[in-house]
Design an enzyme around this catalytic site. Structure first.
Site, PDB file in Angstrom:
ATOM      1  N   ASP A 290      -2.161   5.234  -5.860  1.00 45.75           N
ATOM      2  CA  ASP A 290      -2.657   4.385  -4.593  1.00 45.75           C
ATOM      3  C   ASP A 290      -2.445   2.825  -5.095  1.00 45.75           C
ATOM      4  OD1 ASP A 290      -3.301   3.448  -2.471  1.00 45.75           O
ATOM      5  OD2 ASP A 290      -4.526   3.502  -2.041  1.00 45.75           O
TER       6      ASP A 290
ATOM      7  N   ASP B  21       0.308  -1.298  -0.228  1.00 47.06           N
ATOM      8  CA  ASP B  21       0.151   0.346   0.149  1.00 47.06           C
ATOM      9  C   ASP B  21       1.157   1.304   0.010  1.00 47.06           C
ATOM     10  OD1 ASP B  21      -1.938   2.007   0.206  1.00 47.06           O
ATOM     11  OD2 ASP B  21      -2.601   1.141   2.451  1.00 47.06           O
TER      12      ASP B  21
END
Length: 417
Positions: free
Chosen positions: A277, A74
């Site tokens: 992201d 992440d």
């Protein structure tokens, strides 16, 4: 930026409260080894896919003796954390036994790593006692992780052939709020925070002299890929580079604002603030660019495609016979382009915004960000497939270059040159 994968693929996007950016020179956690004289780089194999798994994850070997843990990759959040038997108040079923902490590994409240973590949280989290650094991460979809900050060894093999075990800070999460206790079965043990903050893994590796604060990933459309830390993995040429920009909603990886094109034609929407992201499975556009994209895609579709309901995604089509892959239907769709400034363009061909489901339908992997109250446009895993994406925190720039992501690099990526 997406929360750990305790939720289904649909609606899993969740924004992490932004953490403080890394200081120019941060103190190392207590007990850290001295910096190595020549930072190297390290590469990890990735597993997972956009569909049907819904995420990419890495195996990290943590502790002494080292034990494996699956962690979601992440770049949209900073703190790495594991579900933890401290003891656990609310944990989910995970692939490996819960991490068991020891008191000697607890980071005290006075540690600079704790200060950096707390300075970036809002409202500011306070320590319950001087002996430990408490944290609470809250995500926009109401998922959360509550725990304490620890340090432990992370086993890594560097490209200079040395094995290192830096002591890195991470969260010991003993209270995860995602469904009823034990009712959610997660495919990973926690989350690997790769954001721009001082507590992120890349920042800590830089602080300890293990690697430069450069990281990147290459996600394959066929599943898997690789993750790297260090500056000698990325190809030396043909990479599209843009300066990192500040975003209005936090300290995320952003190439700035982009103009949106469909099949080379401007869609007439205002400049889009964009964030990269890897914690988001799909790409999210805010209302205006989403509606413009939807209108353009639908306007060019063949009459042989019929809109159909599919549980995988909100907008899907079926053909005269079930599709086996995106290549079966890509001729009916056109490419999107994001233009950053004068010369930096990210091409988004159909295979970077479509999936084919187990039902043989083709579905749009660009979702309406306004439905989850996003003010940013999120470039997720689906759009970053089959290109190396590089987050160069040393030079404050982002880069991307298209190529195969199937094999781990052994030298400069010849497939990208």
């Amino acid at each position: 930026m997406a929360a750990a994968r305790w939720a289904p693929i649909m609606g899993l996007l969740a924004l992490l409260l932004p953490l403080a950016p890394a200081p120019a020179r941060a103190a190392m956690p207590a007990g850290s080894p001295p910096p190595s004289p020549s930072p190297s780089s390290t590469v990890f194999q990735l597993h997972g896919d956009v569909y049907p798994t819904g995420h990419f994850y890495v195996t990290m070997n943590i502790g002494d003796p080292a034990k494996p843990y699956f962690l979601d990759v992440d770049t949209g959040s900073d703190l790495t954390w594991l579900q933890c038997d401290a003891p656990c108040q609310s944990c989910n079923k995970v692939p490996h036994p819960l991490y068991k902490p020891t008191k000697t590994k607890i980071v005290p409240c006075s540690d600079p790593l704790c200060t950096a973590l707390h300075n970036g949280q809002s409202p500011t989290k306070k320590c319950t006692s001087p002996q430990q650094c408490d944290y609470e991460i809250t995500y926009a979809d109401n998922l959360s992780s509550l725990g304490v900050l620890l340090t432990d060894s992370f086993s890594m093999t560097l490209r200079n052939s040395s094995n290192v075990r830096p002591s890195l800070g991470f969260g010991c999460g003993y209270d995860q709020q995602a469904g009823k206790n034990g009712s959610v079965e997660a495919m990973t043990d926690g989350l690997l925070g790769l954001g721009r903050g001082a507590v992120s893994l890349g920042s800590q590796l830089k602080q300890q002299g293990v690697t430069k604060n450069v990281l990147g990933h290459c996600l394959s459309t066929s599943g898997g890929g690789f993750l790297f830390f260090g500056e000698d993995i990325a190809p030396p040429s043909r990479t599209t580079w843009v300066p990192m920009a500040r975003t209005t909603s936090g300290n995320y990886y952003s190439p700035g604002s982009a103009a949106l094109y469909f099949d080379g034609r401007p869609l007439g929407v205002k400049l889009m603030e964009v964030v990269f992201d890897s914690g988001s499975t799909y790409t999210y556009f805010t209302s205006q660019p989403y509606q413009a994209t939807l209108s353009s895609i639908k306007g060019g579709l063949s009459r042989s495609l019929e809109q159909v309901s599919d549980p995988s995604l909100p907008l899907c089509w079926k053909g005269q016979r079930p599709f086996k892959s995106v290549s079966d239907v890509k001729k009916d769709f056109k490419s999107l382009q994001l233009s950053f400034g004068k010369n930096a363009v990210m091409e988004i061909p159909p295979e970077n915004y479509l999936i084919v489901t187990k039902n043989g339908n083709v579905c749009l992997g660009i979702l309406d960000g306004s439905a989850v109250k996003l003010s940013l446009n999120i470039i997720g895993d689906i759009t970053m497939q089959d290109q190396m994406v590089i987050y160069d925190n040393e030079r404050a720039q982002l880069g991307w270059i298209r190529g195969s992501c199937v094999r781990r690099p052994k030298s400069f990526m010849s497939s990208f040159l």
